[in-house]
Design an enzyme around this catalytic site. Structure first.
Site, short mmCIF file in Angstrom:
data_model
loop_
_atom_site.label_atom_id
_atom_site.label_comp_id
_atom_site.label_asym_id
_atom_site.label_seq_id
_atom_site.Cartn_x
_atom_site.Cartn_y
_atom_site.Cartn_z
N HIS A 169 32.01 37.10 40.90
CA HIS A 169 31.35 37.74 39.75
C HIS A 169 30.77 39.12 40.09
CE1 HIS A 169 29.58 38.23 35.92
NE2 HIS A 169 29.05 37.04 35.73
N ASP A 382 48.52 37.97 26.72
CA ASP A 382 49.88 37.52 26.43
C ASP A 382 50.79 37.88 27.60
OD1 ASP A 382 52.39 36.95 25.44
OD2 ASP A 382 52.30 38.39 23.78
#
Length: 461
Positions: A169, A382
């Site tokens: 993170h 995608d």
């Protein structure tokens, strides 16, 4: 507001994994040292986050291997995002420094004898069997001297696949990593370069010289933890909010608050309902804390393409008595005020404070902790198989002590069923009270509102 049944935790399937490998950039990249920002470097970001994307079978992609396509696209994207292929080192005073080594990220190829449908019609965190879908390679999960990304692509029996990944993170927030994964998707679809060029420039979120604290930051208040619940006591509950349920909640608000954002309305409602369900001492300080994207708060704004941590925690605080005994509008005003407080000066003051007080961590005591992923972009990644059936956090809470954490994710089945899935971690003893409290706001005039369903909501995915 419909209650979604728990994820199928008893789901049993076998995963066959190949040996983990390092995927490096396809071209030579600079060997250099880069400074993280002071916002990146704060204590509360020194952990790993798990994210996951589920993809349906697409007949138009028959014969194409998602593992091969994504592996190659990942290597191409790392040329542009080469810092992800490096390793974090320890600098003076615990300051983290990134060495751009070009070593690469961990990639795992896998196959599972399970179908997408077996994960449920509405996929939501916590995701079952994450240890199978994202193998924790021994020695890979430390903050220092380890790969910054761990990725597993698992082919499913139905022809779909799962893209699961773990991120250090300190490198990026959700928007930053979604930008990178989106770039991988673009490469997988044949692009030669990311549509959004990545921007490092971490110095833009460093403390001032000299640092000076000019605002009040309740995120770091010293409060005694009175939480007596163990992880075994905490049970996830998932709620499906369509616009009709959100509008039903708005009917309980004064006219000047009816047009508040969906996030604000849902957050205020769940904060109040969960607090009433938990029944703390009425004089206890209770809080709600959530991430605010500060990219547009600075002047000038952070440049488009900035993929570091550019979030900080906004917090509202009051007593349990005031929250529980005042109308819903009171909670909503507090949420709105917490967001409005995050100005440019507030961002600078916050960053200065985490530098002045080394090792300062957020205090999550008596706090509702919603994470909003609905506008991050995970649901738009995608790889050639279309948008995912689910994209977002894999877990609700990863810390050592369970907290009142929740996740907001978008859901759409492409056939008119759209809304927000709110998954929340609650003590088992509070579930029924929480349900009744929510029904006070969502049942008004709606036949399906507030129902606990004995079978999953059918989404015709």
């Amino acid at each position: 507001m419909s209650i979604i049944p728990p994820s199928p935790t008893s789901l049993a399937f076998t995963v066959r994994r190949c040996e983990p490998e390092l995927v490096a950039p396809t071209k030579p990249t600079p060997h250099e040292f880069k400074q993280l920002s002071d916002l990146d470097d704060q204590e509360c970001f020194r952990f790993q986050i798990q994210l996951i994307q589920f993809y349906r079978c697409d007949p138009s992609m028959h014969g194409k291997d998602p593992v091969k396509i994504i592996r190659e696209a990942l290597a191409q994207a790392l040329v542009f995002y080469y810092p992800y292929a490096g390793r974090l080192r320890k600098g003076p005073g615990r300051k983290l420094i990134l060495e751009c080594t070009g070593e690469g990220v961990i990639f795992i190829e896998a196959d599972a004898d399970v179908t997408l449908k077996q994960f449920g019609d509405i996929i939501h965190p916590p995701i079952p069997c994450m240890d199978k879908l994202l193998y924790d390679v021994p020695g890979s999960g430390e903050i220092l001297d380890c790969p910054l990304l761990l990725i597993q692509v698992t082919r499913l029996r139905c022809g779909g696949f799962i893209f699961a990944y773990r991120l250090n993170h300190t490198m990026s927030d959700a928007i930053g990593i979604a930008q990178f994964i989106g770039a991988v998707g673009e490469m997988a679809r044949g692009e030669c370069a990311p549509s959004i060029p990545p921007v490092w420039q971490r110095d833009l979120l460093n403390a001032r010289n000299p640092p000076r604290v000019t605002c009040t930051h309740h995120q770091f208040d010293e409060l005694t933890d009175t939480n007596d619940y163990t992880l075994q006591d905490m049970v996830p509950c998932s709620l499906f909010f369509r616009s009709i349920e959100v509008n039903a909640i708005r009917e309980h608000l004064p006219s000047h608050l009816k047009k508040c954002s969906t996030f604000d309305v849902i957050t205020a409602c769940i904060w109040r309902c969960s607090t009433r369900a938990l029944r703390p001492d009425l004089e206890t300080q209770v809080r709600v804390m959530f991430a605010i994207n500060v990219r547009g708060k600075l002047r000038p704004p952070l440049p488009t393409g900035y993929y570091g941590n550019a979030i900080l925690a906004a917090v509202a605080t009051t007593t349990a008595r005031k929250l529980c005994e005042n109308p819903l509008g009171y909670a909503l005003e507090l949420v709105k005020m917490a967001k409005a407080n995050v100005t440019m000066e507030y961002v600078h003051s916050y960053t200065d404070l985490v530098v002045i007080k080394d090792k300062l961590d957020l205090n999550r005591v008596q706090c509702y902790l919603p994470t909003n992923s609905t506008r991050v972009g995970f649901e738009e990644v995608d790889f050639g198989w279309g948008n995912p059936a689910y994209g977002g956090p894999a877990n609700l809470w990863t810390g050592p002590n369970p907290k009142l954490a929740s996740s907001y994710t978008s859901f759409s089945n492409g056939k008119g069923k759209n809304g927000i899935v709110v998954s929340i971690l609650l003590p088992n003893v509070a579930h029924e009270i929480f349900k009744k409290e929510l029904e006070e706001y969502t049942l008004k005039g709606h036949a399906i509102g507030g129902q606990y369903l004995s079978t999953p909501i059918k989404s015709s995915m």
